[in-house]
Design a protein around this motif. Structure first.
Motif, mmCIF file in Angstrom:
data_model
loop_
_atom_site.group_PDB
_atom_site.id
_atom_site.type_symbol
_atom_site.label_atom_id
_atom_site.label_comp_id
_atom_site.label_asym_id
_atom_site.label_seq_id
_atom_site.Cartn_x
_atom_site.Cartn_y
_atom_site.Cartn_z
ATOM 1 N N LEU A 108 0.584 -1.235 0.048
ATOM 2 C CA LEU A 108 -0.381 -0.059 0.158
ATOM 3 C C LEU A 108 1.446 0.881 0.100
ATOM 4 C CD1 LEU A 108 -2.118 -1.186 2.875
ATOM 5 C CD2 LEU A 108 -3.188 -0.792 -0.038
ATOM 6 N N VAL A 109 2.152 1.401 0.548
ATOM 7 C CA VAL A 109 2.451 2.302 0.335
ATOM 8 C C VAL A 109 3.088 2.932 -0.367
ATOM 9 C CG1 VAL A 109 5.602 3.189 0.928
ATOM 10 C CG2 VAL A 109 4.083 1.441 2.711
ATOM 11 N N GLY A 110 3.271 2.461 -1.815
ATOM 12 C CA GLY A 110 4.089 3.676 -2.484
ATOM 13 C C GLY A 110 2.097 3.593 -3.371
ATOM 14 N N ARG A 111 1.366 3.578 -2.709
ATOM 15 C CA ARG A 111 -0.618 4.071 -2.857
ATOM 16 C C ARG A 111 -1.010 5.124 -2.818
ATOM 17 N NH1 ARG A 111 0.295 -1.809 -4.760
ATOM 18 N NH2 ARG A 111 -0.709 -2.010 -6.670
ATOM 19 N N PHE A 112 -0.065 5.353 -1.229
ATOM 20 C CA PHE A 112 -0.296 6.463 -0.168
ATOM 21 C C PHE A 112 0.717 7.714 -0.771
ATOM 22 C CE2 PHE A 112 -3.915 3.559 0.157
ATOM 23 C CZ PHE A 112 -4.712 4.314 0.738
ATOM 24 N N THR A 113 1.859 7.661 -1.705
ATOM 25 C CA THR A 113 2.307 8.954 -0.951
ATOM 26 C C THR A 113 2.345 10.390 -1.651
ATOM 27 O OG1 THR A 113 3.223 8.887 -3.376
ATOM 28 C CG2 THR A 113 4.519 6.542 -2.162
ATOM 29 N N VAL A 114 3.099 11.197 -1.327
ATOM 30 C CA VAL A 114 2.725 12.402 -0.984
ATOM 31 C C VAL A 114 2.446 13.156 -2.296
ATOM 32 C CG1 VAL A 114 3.918 14.971 -0.477
ATOM 33 C CG2 VAL A 114 4.400 13.238 0.915
ATOM 34 N N ARG A 115 3.117 12.186 -3.161
ATOM 35 C CA ARG A 115 3.173 12.686 -4.509
ATOM 36 C C ARG A 115 1.838 12.469 -5.471
ATOM 37 N NH1 ARG A 115 3.827 10.906 -9.831
ATOM 38 N NH2 ARG A 115 4.874 8.611 -8.589
ATOM 39 N N ARG A 116 1.238 11.149 -5.391
ATOM 40 C CA ARG A 116 0.407 10.648 -5.261
ATOM 41 C C ARG A 116 -1.059 11.100 -4.971
ATOM 42 N NH1 ARG A 116 -0.858 4.406 -6.915
ATOM 43 N NH2 ARG A 116 0.683 4.543 -8.386
ATOM 44 N N MET A 117 -0.994 11.578 -3.201
ATOM 45 C CA MET A 117 -2.081 11.789 -2.888
ATOM 46 C C MET A 117 -2.167 13.713 -3.521
ATOM 47 S SD MET A 117 -3.618 9.756 -1.517
ATOM 48 C CE MET A 117 -3.010 8.846 -2.064
ATOM 49 N N ARG A 118 -1.110 14.071 -4.109
ATOM 50 C CA ARG A 118 -1.000 15.869 -4.167
ATOM 51 C C ARG A 118 -1.665 15.535 -5.300
ATOM 52 N NH1 ARG A 118 4.593 17.942 -2.466
ATOM 53 N NH2 ARG A 118 3.774 18.773 0.203
ATOM 54 N N GLN A 119 -1.753 14.393 -6.646
ATOM 55 C CA GLN A 119 -1.970 14.399 -7.546
ATOM 56 C C GLN A 119 -3.723 14.319 -7.398
ATOM 57 O OE1 GLN A 119 -0.347 10.991 -9.166
ATOM 58 N NE2 GLN A 119 1.781 12.283 -10.261
ATOM 59 N N LEU A 120 -4.266 13.850 -6.372
ATOM 60 C CA LEU A 120 -5.389 13.808 -6.351
ATOM 61 C C LEU A 120 -6.404 14.957 -5.876
ATOM 62 C CD1 LEU A 120 -6.174 10.830 -3.746
ATOM 63 C CD2 LEU A 120 -7.194 11.132 -5.994
ATOM 64 N N THR A 121 -5.152 16.236 -5.420
ATOM 65 C CA THR A 121 -5.899 17.810 -5.028
ATOM 66 C C THR A 121 -7.427 18.413 -6.561
ATOM 67 O OG1 THR A 121 -3.647 18.124 -4.516
ATOM 68 C CG2 THR A 121 -5.902 19.772 -4.694
ATOM 69 N N GLU A 122 -6.905 17.905 -6.596
ATOM 70 C CA GLU A 122 -7.968 18.503 -7.879
ATOM 71 C C GLU A 122 -9.402 17.817 -7.775
ATOM 72 O OE1 GLU A 122 -7.954 19.133 -12.855
ATOM 73 O OE2 GLU A 122 -6.373 18.971 -12.131
ATOM 74 N N ARG A 123 -9.123 16.738 -7.591
ATOM 75 C CA ARG A 123 -10.001 15.620 -7.890
ATOM 76 C C ARG A 123 -11.248 15.981 -6.051
ATOM 77 N NH1 ARG A 123 -14.807 14.514 -9.177
ATOM 78 N NH2 ARG A 123 -15.530 12.154 -8.068
ATOM 79 N N VAL A 124 -10.602 16.172 -5.498
ATOM 80 C CA VAL A 124 -10.378 16.527 -3.815
ATOM 81 C C VAL A 124 -11.102 18.560 -3.786
ATOM 82 C CG1 VAL A 124 -9.859 16.989 -1.773
ATOM 83 C CG2 VAL A 124 -9.215 14.980 -2.643
ATOM 84 N N GLU A 125 -10.830 19.289 -4.669
ATOM 85 C CA GLU A 125 -11.498 20.311 -5.276
ATOM 86 C C GLU A 125 -12.805 20.119 -5.587
ATOM 87 O OE1 GLU A 125 -7.215 22.439 -5.635
ATOM 88 O OE2 GLU A 125 -8.157 22.021 -7.366
ATOM 89 N N GLN A 126 -13.251 19.366 -7.184
ATOM 90 C CA GLN A 126 -13.697 19.425 -7.462
ATOM 91 C C GLN A 126 -15.267 18.121 -6.964
ATOM 92 O OE1 GLN A 126 -15.032 19.931 -10.728
ATOM 93 N NE2 GLN A 126 -17.120 20.034 -9.696
#
Length: 402
Positions: A108-126
């Motif tokens: 799971l570690v590679g799926r919850f990295t800082v970079r990956r979570m930041r990539q989610l920012t746009e979706r969280v904004e929506q």
């Protein structure tokens, strides 16, 4: 600092009236006596309560203290008698030590990295904007818990794991039941069993027809269906309940500290610090337990092998030896290092996701509703009981100038 060793006799203890954001007074007093106190469990087992920042952190980093469920035969509320506690089910890695713990956490570690979570920012904004639009359209008043705090992390974690949108409501209801601290034993068991049954069906569906999500990715490994079900349960519960309560309780804290709220509104650059300070100040995941695997010297006391230790995160995060004016909410506070996500090998896997959700959702809320305020006196806001694993509010009635 007192010389004699302090004893705390009951947990949990109620928070002081009018102080919903502070740890219970008895725990604050225990910390004032010293960082470690005796704690007699209901079954007669003599354990320890650790309230000091440095000691809590040291236990979390020490492999001589175990997280294994079967070693936690003692509970602060219940005398289980001679009942043996079974090991954690496959996949539920929070209650395991290495190497079992790493078997589940590593993929799971590679799926919850800082970079990956930041990539989610746009979706969280929506997702956030969609719920704020709905809230604005419906008009005041609103219950911020159901309109904002629960649905945002619920949608995010369901999308990450590949839970179909139409199933979100029932999953949310079941998680509430077994983590909310108010349901009876039978209700909790029913909700837990229903969630397990649903997740078993979901894992089978992902094996048959993988989609673009974390659970589908994990089906392409040597993990069994039972293990995947346990991992999904941990991720769903942790990814939803903790953040939902941080968003609601965080808003309550901001509305109760108007000068701090005004400072954040005036300076969006405060966001990162503000989020860390809310995490420290509120500490919704209040306590965890560990069991000593051998005799360990801790704070000048010998914790004997087999002894259970309760770690008080919320008093550690209010330790005056670590944080200046610890009971003050200061959104500009510079010294981070709080323990709200734990420490060591069990440090919260989803911490970066929680940060992204808070950094997006809270500023969006206070920006969209500049006149947001409580719709009831602060003392009438329904709080989760101290028996709940995660502290928070049951509801948060708010209003604004439409």
């Amino acid at each position: 600092m007192g010389d004699s060793l302090h004893t705390v006799t009951t947990l949990p203890t109620a928070r002081r009236s009018g102080c919903p954001f502070d740890p219970p007074e008895e725990l604050i007093q225990a910390r004032e006596h010293g960082p470690i106190s005796r704690f007699p469990f209901p079954d007669g087992h003599q354990g320890w309560l650790v309230t000091g920042y440095d000691l809590v952190r040291s236990v979390l980093a020490d492999s001589r203290f175990s997280s294994r469920r079967e070693l936690m035969r003692h509970h602060p509320l219940v005398d289980y008698g001679d009942v043996e506690v079974p090991p954690a089910p496959p996949g539920e890695f929070l209650l395991m030590d290495d190497p079992r713990h790493s078997r589940y956490r590593k993929p799971l570690v590679g799926r919850f990295t800082v970079r990956r979570m930041r990539q989610l920012t746009e979706r969280v904004e929506q997702i956030t904007a969609d719920h704020l639009d709905a809230m604005e359209k419906a008009g005041p008043p609103a219950d911020l818990v159901t309109a904002f705090a629960k649905p945002i992390p619920s949608v995010v974690i369901c999308e990450l794991l590949g839970v179909p949108y139409e199933d979100r409501g029932s999953f949310q209801e079941h998680i509430d039941k077994f983590l909310g601290g108010e349901a009876g034993d039978e209700e909790v068991l029913t909700a837990y069993t229903a969630t397990q049954r649903y997740l078993a069906e979901l894992v089978a569906a992902k094996r048959a027809n993988p989609t673009d999500d974390v659970l589908s990715d994990l089906t392409d490994s040597d993990l069994t269906d039972e293990e995947l079900r346990g991992m999904a349960l941990i991720l769903l519960a942790a990814g939803f309940d903790t953040t939902a309560n941080m968003l609601a309780l965080g808003t309550f804290a901001l509305l109760s500290h108007p000068a701090q709220l005004a400072a954040w509104r005036a300076d969006p650059a405060l966001t990162d610090r503000a989020v860390e300070e809310l995490l420290r100040y509120l500490t919704v995941a209040k306590t965890f337990m560990r069991t000593a695997l051998e005799d360990v010297e801790l704070g000048g006391q010998t914790v004997e092998a087999g002894t259970t230790v309760i770690l008080s995160y919320h008093t550690a995060n209010r330790d005056p030896e670590r944080f200046a004016d610890p009971h003050v909410l200061d959104l500009g506070r510079e010294n981070g290092g709080h323990l709200s996500f734990g420490h060591g090998i069990h440090q919260c896997l989803g911490q970066q996701l929680a940060r992204v959700e808070m950094r997006v959702a809270l500023p969006a809320l206070i920006d969209r509703f500049p006149t947001l305020r409580l719709a009831v006196p602060a003392g009438e806001v329904g709080l989760r009981p101290e028996t709940a694993d995660i502290f928070g509010v049951k509801n948060l009635p708010v209003t604004w100038d439409a």
